[in-house]
Design an enzyme around this catalytic site. Structure first.
Site: not given
Length: 790
Positions: A177, A277-278, A280, A307, A423, A471, A546
């Protein structure tokens, strides 16, 4: 935001995205180009790989003998693109660089021999355009680094900057990252006067050229969505705190070791929080702090790469192989694998400051073709933001849509994924590219409709294909669209969640009628029937990642997000949670949680619960743990007696649902067949035993309701199922209806405190005889019973 509890996530501090874009202009943008499936003007090639996967031309690909690598990248506005090749991912100079040539449909490419290159090739792009023209004397990290600069952003929205090494949007893995323990300086990626000439190359994320992989992902389940029980969980949190996992905790390999346990629980589909892949790696900079952390994963850096942080094998190609092996482990247990995907924004984030249009992060999409990949304000100077975490991805641009579709097909066909949860999916229904937000489910050119038409959705009765779940909201504009998605899409039913929460926890404050409860129990026909959708398109949930956990929903009257590590601090979070601590009575908190779980298993629709809810996991009243990568947030399997009892309760109720098709209808319950014959598939009752008429169902002063389902209409082993829910603060007598000829009522469960224990849900064949028609059953305050006729 209306009903989107806890969805707001603050901008990522790790990348120094310190503010939102300027206020958007309210004028509509242009329509997309005519629909094409690829961006090089040719039909998609169908590869004859192990899994029959779809291939495409963009990205970095070896030829059949690995003698050459072809790099292809899209940019409609660049004037020059170079690819830089590296032997290691950080802190070293490039071993070679090549200039790409622009071909048809704005695809740039170059083919280079592998002779003399390292065994593993890392790569990134540098791009020039109208706002930063090419100068042959330009050199990174030198006095000449500013040569060719015109402006950080021009009138067309271009933000080219050759000092920033760019990740290939089609890279199949990336090295690391932008922020990680080896680099904590996010400023190196920024444009603007202070940082535009800083070379990001030595520290920047890089794509990895991968050969084709033949790891098997097993045999995909073909189960109909209506028969699924979805378990939403974080792949790291699933095993990081599990003492029974002796190796590879918190990884894909660790998660694979939980497949058998989840099958035993009754789970049929595991839904992982984002695994693409985020951003983090910053979590590891200071492992005992939330500063700059991103635990949930909703800041996607690349849409193809698994990721790397979640891989036990972090070598090049390791995350891809390990992910597929994990999928196979779940498939071997008959469990589908869903992943949460984030195509409404990216990890590049938004403006650093709402008053500065020049300073943005540039490390991938923005540096290649900003107006193609992002929705901009009408003057093209800033990001348009419906997400609260940076500018919108440009979902109405055909090229940007192609990337969405290609990446989804890669995860489905090559990596073995069975379904996707999208999302903030309202952004995918946007019909404006720049200067506005306009949701339209009927427009065939939206990303929503292109995904549906290109991704081979699973048939209603089951079979091959992908399950697609939205969502159905975002932040701002006309983005709250529960019940208003295109035909075929399933949705997180936020109205189901809110209605039942209000009735349980806010009697006398929020007005809920028995009729509203009935509509939610019966599959929410008001939301889904008018466009041909079915009960299973309603994803029913009481809590999600969440917001509060199931335990906290009934143990916490308000959020408490300012706690110190490891319980926080976490900013943001919804203030109106429809939660209540049951006056602090622990036994009543557990009873309320049993009711909440029972609602899911007894309602028409597809139930989803969050990992750990089956044993009353707590987040200590923190309702926005997006940044909390800690032991307080990982699942803890050291259970006390109350937790063990609740897990048994949950396991047996799941089994009860799976054993009774009457609870999983393919169509909405009907009072008559196609010939008009009375069928009474489902009937509603007052506590008195009388049928619940319109007057009763519409009265907000009524807080008790019962229903009977005719099991014979569904080939059920029970001739009837009876559920009575008492939402009132005192006990209520229910007079039982007719159990059909020759039958009597038997108790499956009573959620009241007197019955709490290991056998609160009776095993099949061990149900308690209650009696026949007109038998009185006293249901405790805020209690629920389930009976079957036999």
């Amino acid at each position: 935001m209306k009903s989107a509890i806890g969805k707001f996530r603050p901008l990522r501090a790790a990348l120094l995205t310190a503010g939102l874009a300027a206020t958007p202009l309210l004028s509509c943008g242009q329509a997309p180009e005519a629909e094409v499936l690829t961006i090089d003007g040719t039909p998609e090639a169908v590869g004859e790989t192990q899994q029959g996967a779809i291939s495409w031309t963009l990205g970095a690909q070896y030829d059949a003998t690995k003698s050459n690598i072809t790099f292809r990248v899209y940019s409609s506005r660049a004037t020059r693109i170079e690819v830089y090749l590296y032997g290691v991912p950080t802190d070293t100079a490039a071993v070679a660089k090549y200039t790409l040539t622009k071909g048809t449909n704005s695809v740039w490419s170059v083919t280079v021999p592998t002779s003399g290159l390292p065994a593993t090739v890392y790569y990134g792009y540098r791009a020039w355009g109208p706002n930063w023209t090419y100068n042959a004397s330009w050199t990174p990290n030198s006095a000449n680094a500013g040569l060719g600069f015109v402006t950080d952003v021009d009138a067309q929205g271009n933000r080219f900057n050759p000092n920033k090494l760019l990740v290939d949007p089609y890279a199949l893995e990336i090295s690391h990252d932008p922020i990680h323990p080896g680099n904590t300086n996010g400023a190196i990626y920024a444009s603007g006067a202070t940082n535009r000439n800083t070379d990001s190359g030595p520290k920047a994320s890089k794509g990895i050229v991968l050969a084709a992989d033949t790891t098997s992902y097993g045999t995909k389940p073909t189960r109909a969505l209506k028969d699924d029980v979805i378990y939403e969980v974080h792949v790291r949190g699933l095993t990081q705190g599990d003492s029974s996992i002796t190796s590879c905790k918190g990884t894909y390999a660790g998660a694979a070791q939980k497949a058998a346990a989840l099958k035993a629980l009754g789970v049929t589909a595991v839904e992982f929080l984002p695994l693409q892949e985020t951003d983090n790696d910053a979590n590891d900079v200071n492992p005992t702090s939330t500063t700059g952390d991103n635990y949930w994963g909703y800041m996607t850096l690349n849409y193809f790469a698994p990721d790397r942080r979640y891989a036990c094998d972090k070598s090049p190609g390791g995350p891809t192989k390990e992910f597929k092996a994990m999928v196979k482990a779940f498939h071997d247990q008959g469990i589908k694998v869903f992943i949460d995907v984030v195509y409404n924004h990216t990890g590049e984030g938004g403006a650093w400051s709402p008053t500065d249009k020049t300073t943005y992060n540039v490390f991938s999409f923005r540096g290649l073709d900003n107006p193609t990949y992002y929705t901009l304000t009408g003057d093209f100077q800033n990001s348009w933001d419906n997400t609260g975490v940076g500018g919108n991805y440009n979902t109405f641009n055909t090229v940007a849509q192609d990337l969405i579709i290609h990446s989804l097909k890669y995860w489905k066909d090559e990596l073995g994924v069975d379904g996707f949860r999208f999302d903030l999916a309202s952004v995918l229904g946007n019909t404006c590219q720049h200067g506005c937000f306009n949701y339209d489910k009927l427009n065939s050119g939206t990303a929503l409709n292109r995904i549906w038409s290109n991704l081979a959705p699973r048939p209603a009765a089951g079979g091959t294909g992908a399950d697609l779940i939205a969502e159905p909201w975002a932040i701002g504009g006309n983005s709250y669209q529960v019940g208003n998605f295109p035909s075929g899409w399933s949705e997180w039913n936020g109205i189901y969640r809110d209605t039942l929460r209000k009735d349980q926890n806010q009697m006398g404050v929020e007005l809920v009628t028995p009729g509203q409860l009935a509509t939610r129990f019966a599959g929410s026909s008001d939301l889904y029937e008018d466009d041909g959708r079915k009960p299973y398109n309603s994803i029913n949930f009481m809590v999600a990642h969440d917001g509060m956990t199931l335990k906290d929903l009934y143990s916490c009257t308000s959020k408490d997000n300012g706690q110190l590590w490891p319980y926080g601090p976490s900013d943001g979070g919804e203030d109106n949670n429809h939660s209540w601590n049951q006056d602090g009575v622990a036994a009543d908190q557990r009873k309320a949680a049993r009711n909440g779980f029972a609602f899911l298993m007894l309602s028409a629709g597809t139930p989803m619960f969050t990992g750990g809810d089956e044993f009353l996991r707590t987040q200590y009243c923190n309702n926005n743990v997006y940044n909390l990568d800690s032991s307080a947030n990982w699942l803890n399997y050291s259970l006390n007696t109350d937790q063990t009892n609740f897990k048994t309760f949950a396991q047996r109720l799941i089994a009860f649902r799976k054993a009774h098709p009457a609870l999983r209808p393919a169509n909405f319950f009907s009072a008559s067949d196609t010939n008009g014959n009375v069928m009474e598939q489902m009937r509603w009752f007052q506590p008195s035993g009388a049928v619940a008429d319109t007057a009763y169902m519409g009265n907000t002063g009524n807080h008790a309701l019962a229903f009977r389902i005719d099991g014979t209409e569904f080939g059920d082993t029970a001739s009837a199922i009876y559920v009575a829910y008492n939402g009132w603060s005192g006990a209520v007598d229910f007079k039982l209806p007719w159990p059909f000829a020759g039958k009597q009522w038997y108790r499956v469960t009573d959620t009241c405190n007197w019955a709490e224990g290991t056998n609160q849900v009776r095993s099949p064949g061990a149900e308690d005889l209650i009696g026949g028609e007109n038998t009185n059953y006293n249901v405790c305050a805020r209690g629920l019973i389930v009976l079957i006729a036999k």
